[in-house]
Design an enzyme around this catalytic site. Structure first.
Site, PDB file in Angstrom:
ATOM      1  N   LYS A 143     -27.851  18.931 164.935  1.00  0.00           N
ATOM      2  CA  LYS A 143     -26.825  19.628 164.154  1.00  0.00           C
ATOM      3  C   LYS A 143     -26.603  20.980 164.796  1.00  0.00           C
ATOM      4  CE  LYS A 143     -25.922  19.317 159.766  1.00  0.00           C
ATOM      5  NZ  LYS A 143     -25.925  19.198 158.274  1.00  0.00           N
ATOM      6  N   ILE A 161     -20.983  12.776 167.143  1.00  0.00           N
ATOM      7  CA  ILE A 161     -20.834  11.874 165.983  1.00  0.00           C
ATOM      8  C   ILE A 161     -19.782  12.402 165.027  1.00  0.00           C
ATOM      9  CG2 ILE A 161     -22.062  10.804 164.031  1.00  0.00           C
ATOM     10  CD1 ILE A 161     -23.025   9.809 166.759  1.00  0.00           C
ATOM     11  N   THR A 162     -19.875  13.682 164.687  1.00  0.00           N
ATOM     12  CA  THR A 162     -18.842  14.268 163.814  1.00  0.00           C
ATOM     13  C   THR A 162     -18.560  15.711 164.220  1.00  0.00           C
ATOM     14  OG1 THR A 162     -20.472  15.047 162.212  1.00  0.00           O
ATOM     15  CG2 THR A 162     -19.370  12.969 161.686  1.00  0.00           C
ATOM     16  N   GLN A 163     -17.341  16.107 163.926  1.00  0.00           N
ATOM     17  CA  GLN A 163     -16.928  17.496 164.139  1.00  0.00           C
ATOM     18  C   GLN A 163     -16.388  17.968 162.797  1.00  0.00           C
ATOM     19  OE1 GLN A 163     -16.395  20.000 166.456  1.00  0.00           O
ATOM     20  NE2 GLN A 163     -15.067  21.087 165.020  1.00  0.00           N
ATOM     21  N   GLY A 164     -17.171  18.782 162.098  1.00  0.00           N
ATOM     22  CA  GLY A 164     -16.732  19.270 160.787  1.00  0.00           C
ATOM     23  C   GLY A 164     -16.229  20.693 160.895  1.00  0.00           C
ATOM     24  N   ALA A 165     -15.884  21.267 159.727  1.00  0.00           N
ATOM     25  CA  ALA A 165     -15.363  22.632 159.710  1.00  0.00           C
ATOM     26  C   ALA A 165     -16.435  23.611 160.192  1.00  0.00           C
ATOM     27  CB  ALA A 165     -14.922  22.993 158.299  1.00  0.00           C
ATOM     28  N   GLY A 199     -19.619  22.678 161.705  1.00  0.00           N
ATOM     29  CA  GLY A 199     -20.458  22.340 162.852  1.00  0.00           C
ATOM     30  C   GLY A 199     -20.242  20.932 163.368  1.00  0.00           C
ATOM     31  N   ARG A 200     -21.064  20.578 164.328  1.00  0.00           N
ATOM     32  CA  ARG A 200     -20.975  19.252 164.950  1.00  0.00           C
ATOM     33  C   ARG A 200     -22.315  18.554 164.856  1.00  0.00           C
ATOM     34  NH1 ARG A 200     -19.241  22.079 170.280  1.00  0.00           N
ATOM     35  NH2 ARG A 200     -17.558  23.311 169.380  1.00  0.00           N
ATOM     36  N   ASP A 227     -24.488  18.766 147.431  1.00  0.00           N
ATOM     37  CA  ASP A 227     -23.320  17.951 147.822  1.00  0.00           C
ATOM     38  C   ASP A 227     -23.714  16.470 147.821  1.00  0.00           C
ATOM     39  OD1 ASP A 227     -20.797  17.265 148.728  1.00  0.00           O
ATOM     40  OD2 ASP A 227     -21.209  17.715 150.834  1.00  0.00           O
TER      41      ASP A 227
HETATM   42  N1  ATP Z   1     -30.191  12.379 160.711  1.00  0.00           N
HETATM   43  C1  ATP Z   1     -29.088  11.683 160.902  1.00  0.00           C
HETATM   44  N2  ATP Z   1     -29.141  10.421 161.369  1.00  0.00           N
HETATM   45  C2  ATP Z   1     -28.011   9.712 161.581  1.00  0.00           C
HETATM   46  N3  ATP Z   1     -26.777  10.189 161.357  1.00  0.00           N
HETATM   47  C3  ATP Z   1     -26.665  11.432 160.893  1.00  0.00           C
HETATM   48  C4  ATP Z   1     -27.802  12.250 160.648  1.00  0.00           C
HETATM   49  N4  ATP Z   1     -27.383  13.450 160.191  1.00  0.00           N
HETATM   50  C5  ATP Z   1     -26.049  13.380 160.154  1.00  0.00           C
HETATM   51  N5  ATP Z   1     -25.594  12.174 160.565  1.00  0.00           N
HETATM   52  C6  ATP Z   1     -24.206  11.727 160.701  1.00  0.00           C
HETATM   53  O1  ATP Z   1     -23.387  12.853 160.888  1.00  0.00           O
HETATM   54  C7  ATP Z   1     -22.482  13.015 159.777  1.00  0.00           C
HETATM   55  C8  ATP Z   1     -22.335  14.496 159.456  1.00  0.00           C
HETATM   56  O2  ATP Z   1     -23.621  15.010 159.135  1.00  0.00           O
HETATM   57  P1  ATP Z   1     -23.802  16.180 158.106  1.00  0.00           P
HETATM   58  O3  ATP Z   1     -23.067  15.806 156.854  1.00  0.00           O
HETATM   59  O4  ATP Z   1     -25.241  16.524 158.010  1.00  0.00           O
HETATM   60  O5  ATP Z   1     -23.052  17.320 158.887  1.00  0.00           O
HETATM   61  P2  ATP Z   1     -21.897  18.303 158.433  1.00  0.00           P
HETATM   62  O6  ATP Z   1     -21.024  17.671 157.397  1.00  0.00           O
HETATM   63  O7  ATP Z   1     -21.279  18.823 159.676  1.00  0.00           O
HETATM   64  O8  ATP Z   1     -22.834  19.375 157.791  1.00  0.00           O
HETATM   65  P3  ATP Z   1     -22.497  20.584 156.842  1.00  0.00           P
HETATM   66  O9  ATP Z   1     -21.977  19.929 155.565  1.00  0.00           O
HETATM   67  O10 ATP Z   1     -23.847  21.190 156.683  1.00  0.00           O
HETATM   68  O11 ATP Z   1     -21.489  21.443 157.549  1.00  0.00           O
HETATM   69  C9  ATP Z   1     -23.090  12.194 158.646  1.00  0.00           C
HETATM   70  O12 ATP Z   1     -22.120  11.737 157.757  1.00  0.00           O
HETATM   71  C10 ATP Z   1     -23.759  11.060 159.405  1.00  0.00           C
HETATM   72  O13 ATP Z   1     -22.800  10.070 159.740  1.00  0.00           O
END
Ligand code: ATP
Length: 270
Positions: A52, A29-33, A35-36, A162
């Site tokens: 996560k 779904i996402t790849q952040g700095a 984690g994924r 945040d």
């Molecule tokens: N429980 C969930 N159900 C559905 N979508 C989710 C859920 N948790 C996260 N997501 C999707 O994934 C995206 C990234 O999630 P999240 O912000 O928790 O991760 P991250 O930014 O990688 O975390 P972190 O800021 O801790 O490094 C969210 O914007 C959302 O679109």
């Protein structure tokens, strides 16, 4: 016979937990700095989860990296569990392996609150422009639900760290909601319907301090003003329902005045 497409190689090596068979392949779904986030059905076919995952960081010392990853996953899961137990609207934690860098939490259907609000605002002109007044009740109700969720969070002794409208999901109630936040007139109210669920507790901490709570609100206020400038005036509704939900809100709101003042001074100095 129709050709069977070869399985696609994942873009990143999967965490081990996602290499076991499941009813559907995991999707990134996402790849952040840090984690994924994957959507998976590894727990049960009928129960999609968000996984996560914080992969090892090659630029960090391995022992330090393992310790940090474990601490961060454990801390996020602990805060989520505390919130969930106290009835704060957050995803439930289903499973975790902090040493392996992952936790599996409830998948929240719906759209981010940011998308819902922008879907509602659509092509509306800037705040203050001369336009006939329209019925804003659905948007105002959403603002109230945001304030209630944040009030419940602070009441339980957690600050998010945040708060933005991207870190809140709008989970549809019965009857559904629009997929992408875009709607025709008759459906406009639907994009802002649903329960507000708070997500992303990666920076959350347990705190009862007015100052920490006020900073949490200030972060949300700033994020709201920059993401939804045309609805900035409605932030007062968020604060109103926060106050109605949380007994200690009055002293937090006084602190918020100080925090705003500091923020203004800082931006004047540059
Ligand atoms: N429980 C969930 N159900 C559905 N979508 C989710 C859920 N948790 C996260 N997501 C999707 O994934 C995206 C990234 O999630 P999240 O912000 O928790 O991760 P991250 O930014 O990688 O975390 P972190 O800021 O801790 O490094 C969210 O914007 C959302 O679109």
């Amino acid at each position: 016979m129709a050709a069977v497409a070869p399985p696609t190689e994942p873009q990143f090596p999967l965490p081990k937990v996602l290499t076991y068979p499941a009813s559907t392949p995991p999707s990134l779904i996402t790849q952040g700095a840090e984690g994924r986030v994957y959507k998976t059905t590894h727990l049960l076919a009928s129960r999609p989860c968000a996984l996560k995952y914080r992969p090892p960081k090659p630029y960090r010392h391995p022992i330090l990296d393992a310790r940090l990853t474990k601490a961060r996953i454990s801390s996020e899961a602990k805060v989520l569990e505390r919130c969930w137990r106290d009835g704060v609207p957050v995803p439930a934690v289903y499973a975790m392996d902090p040493a392996a860098g992952w936790m599996m939490i409830e998948w929240i259907e719906g759209i981010p609150v940011r998308v819902g609000i922008n879907g509602w605002l659509g092509e509306r002109p800037e705040d203050g422009a001369e336009t006939p007044k329209e019925d804003e009740t659905p948007l105002v109700d959403l603002m109230k639900r945001i304030g209630t969720a944040v009030g419940a969070l602070h009441r339980t002794g957690v600050v998010h760290g945040d708060l933005t409208t991207s870190n809140m999901m709008l989970r549809p109630r019965q009857g559904g909601q629009l997929e992408n936040g875009c709607a025709g007139d008759e459906d406009r109210a639907k994009v802002v319907e649903g329960d507000v669920i708070l997500i992303d507790f990666g920076l959350a901490t347990q705190s009862m301090s007015d100052e920490d709570r006020a900073v949490d609100l200030y972060v949300l206020e700033r994020a709201f003003a920059s993401t939804h400038p045309r609805a900035e005036r409605l932030f007062a509704v968020v604060l109103g329902s926060y106050k109605a939900t949380f007994k200690k809100a009055p002293s937090v709101l006084i602190k918020l005045e100080d925090v705003r003042l500091r923020g203004r001074k800082r931006s004047m100095i540059g």
